[in-house]
Design a protein around this motif. Structure first.
Motif, PDB file in Angstrom:
ATOM      1  N   ARG A 168       0.829  -1.209   0.000  1.00 26.28           N
ATOM      2  CA  ARG A 168       0.000   0.000   0.000  1.00 26.28           C
ATOM      3  C   ARG A 168       0.864   1.259   0.000  1.00 26.28           C
ATOM      4  N   GLY A 169       2.015   1.176   0.653  1.00 29.45           N
ATOM      5  CA  GLY A 169       2.933   2.310   0.684  1.00 29.45           C
ATOM      6  C   GLY A 169       3.901   2.337  -0.485  1.00 29.45           C
ATOM      7  N   ARG A 170       3.722   1.417  -1.427  1.00 26.98           N
ATOM      8  CA  ARG A 170       4.559   1.335  -2.633  1.00 26.98           C
ATOM      9  C   ARG A 170       6.023   1.032  -2.293  1.00 26.98           C
ATOM     10  N   CYS A 171       6.213   0.365  -1.159  1.00 23.31           N
ATOM     11  CA  CYS A 171       7.561  -0.063  -0.787  1.00 23.31           C
ATOM     12  C   CYS A 171       7.817  -1.509  -1.211  1.00 23.31           C
ATOM     13  N   ALA A 172       6.780  -2.202  -1.604  1.00 13.64           N
ATOM     14  CA  ALA A 172       6.888  -3.571  -2.111  1.00 13.64           C
ATOM     15  C   ALA A 172       5.856  -3.735  -3.222  1.00 13.64           C
ATOM     16  N   ALA A 173       6.137  -4.668  -4.116  1.00 20.03           N
ATOM     17  CA  ALA A 173       5.223  -4.900  -5.242  1.00 20.03           C
ATOM     18  C   ALA A 173       5.111  -6.398  -5.493  1.00 20.03           C
ATOM     19  N   ARG A 174       3.875  -6.867  -5.605  1.00 22.61           N
ATOM     20  CA  ARG A 174       3.651  -8.282  -5.897  1.00 22.61           C
ATOM     21  C   ARG A 174       3.593  -8.482  -7.401  1.00 22.61           C
ATOM     22  N   LEU A 175       4.391  -9.420  -7.881  1.00 25.18           N
ATOM     23  CA  LEU A 175       4.455  -9.703  -9.312  1.00 25.18           C
ATOM     24  C   LEU A 175       3.386 -10.726  -9.710  1.00 25.18           C
ATOM     25  N   PRO A 176       3.082 -10.810 -11.003  1.00 25.82           N
ATOM     26  CA  PRO A 176       2.052 -11.764 -11.465  1.00 25.82           C
ATOM     27  C   PRO A 176       2.343 -13.204 -11.087  1.00 25.82           C
ATOM     28  N   ASP A 177       3.621 -13.569 -10.955  1.00 31.56           N
ATOM     29  CA  ASP A 177       3.946 -14.957 -10.612  1.00 31.56           C
ATOM     30  C   ASP A 177       3.930 -15.216  -9.110  1.00 31.56           C
ATOM     31  N   GLY A 178       3.526 -14.201  -8.321  1.00 29.59           N
ATOM     32  CA  GLY A 178       3.416 -14.391  -6.881  1.00 29.59           C
ATOM     33  C   GLY A 178       4.642 -13.985  -6.088  1.00 29.59           C
ATOM     34  N   ARG A 179       5.724 -13.719  -6.765  1.00 38.37           N
ATOM     35  CA  ARG A 179       6.930 -13.268  -6.063  1.00 38.37           C
ATOM     36  C   ARG A 179       6.795 -11.793  -5.672  1.00 38.37           C
ATOM     37  N   TRP A 180       7.689 -11.364  -4.799  1.00 33.33           N
ATOM     38  CA  TRP A 180       7.665  -9.989  -4.317  1.00 33.33           C
ATOM     39  C   TRP A 180       8.934  -9.255  -4.701  1.00 33.33           C
ATOM     40  N   ALA A 181       8.755  -7.994  -5.094  1.00 36.84           N
ATOM     41  CA  ALA A 181       9.892  -7.141  -5.463  1.00 36.84           C
ATOM     42  C   ALA A 181       9.846  -5.866  -4.627  1.00 36.84           C
ATOM     43  N   LEU A 182      10.947  -5.163  -4.594  1.00 35.17           N
ATOM     44  CA  LEU A 182      10.979  -3.865  -3.927  1.00 35.17           C
ATOM     45  C   LEU A 182      10.155  -2.853  -4.724  1.00 35.17           C
ATOM     46  N   GLY A 183       9.547  -1.910  -4.022  1.00 30.67           N
ATOM     47  CA  GLY A 183       8.662  -0.954  -4.671  1.00 30.67           C
ATOM     48  C   GLY A 183       9.331   0.356  -5.029  1.00 30.67           C
ATOM     49  N   PRO A 184       8.688   1.163  -5.876  1.00 29.84           N
ATOM     50  CA  PRO A 184       9.286   2.400  -6.379  1.00 29.84           C
ATOM     51  C   PRO A 184       9.481   3.483  -5.314  1.00 29.84           C
TER      52      PRO A 184
END
Length: 227
Positions: A60-76
């Motif tokens: 919600r704070g755009r510090c993390a992002a969930r990818l379509p494959d279910g993995r997690w990435a760092l957010g913008p």
């Protein structure tokens, strides 16, 4: 009847949640484009349910992002904060006090060098309190790779170099010690160094090496380059 939680307990729980969220963000390493929930759990030691709850807030704070494959990435938002930090921490802001302290501690001239094409440029300098000292000034250009600062700025891997000492390499009568300083993102920001008469520098070479390494590490920390 159950009593309401105390403010101290609420604050403790709030701090713990922040610590766990930071642990999740800190689980990412160089080269990690994204991590699975299992990988985050293994690296943080947190329960998957806890991680998912915190990731929802981070997303919600755009510090993390969930990818379509279910993995997690760092957010913008992390990039934005890093950019703001970098803009607020220009190396020039820290140099006067740091160089003055290094010159006073060592008794020699303290300088900060950056690369400028085939030369190194003296960006800032605090002269030795001794009357006998080297002859360089702010704004001077020295051909690369001569001298300790030149070796640092041209090193293939400055991080593994440590503090470098040269005796009589640029000028037969002078010596220098330098170490790399890193900025945001781990890029080479410049070379921090000491210089002075060769004989005097040789007498305290070990102490000077330690002082330069400590000052360079301190400056890298201030610039956010030691992460």
């Amino acid at each position: 009847m159950d009593s309401l939680p105390s403010r101290a307990a609420e604050e403790k729980e709030g701090v713990a949640a922040v610590d766990r969220a930071l642990a999740i963000l800190g689980a990412f390493r160089d080269g990690d484009a994204a991590l699975t929930l299992a990988e985050l759990a293994a690296r943080t030691g947190l329960y998957k349910s806890t991680i998912l709850r915190l990731l929802a807030s981070l997303e919600r704070g755009r510090c993390a992002a969930r990818l379509p494959d279910g993995r997690w990435a760092l957010g913008p938002m992390l990039f934005r904060w890093g950019t703001l930090y970098a803009r607020a921490q220009p190396v020039e802001r820290h140099l006067p006090a740091l160089l003055a302290a290094l010159a006073e501690r060592s008794g020699e001239t303290a300088s900060f060098w950056v690369r400028h094409a085939g030369h190194r440029l003296c960006l800032a300098r605090v002269r030795s309190p001794n009357r006998i000292r080297d002859d360089l000034s702010v704004g001077d250009l020295v051909p690369l790779p001569a001298g300790a600062g030149g070796r640092v700025l041209t090193a293939a891997d400055p991080r593994s170099l440590g503090a470098v000492a040269t005796f009589g390499e640029r000028n037969p009568e002078t010596a220098a010690i330098a170490a790399a300083v890193f900025g945001p993102g781990g890029g080479l920001a410049g070379a921090l160094g000491l210089s002075g008469p060769k004989a005097r520098m040789q007498e305290r070479a070990e102490a000077h090496l330690a002082a330069v390494a400590e000052a360079a590490s301190d400056l890298s920390r201030r610039l956010g380059g030691d992460l």
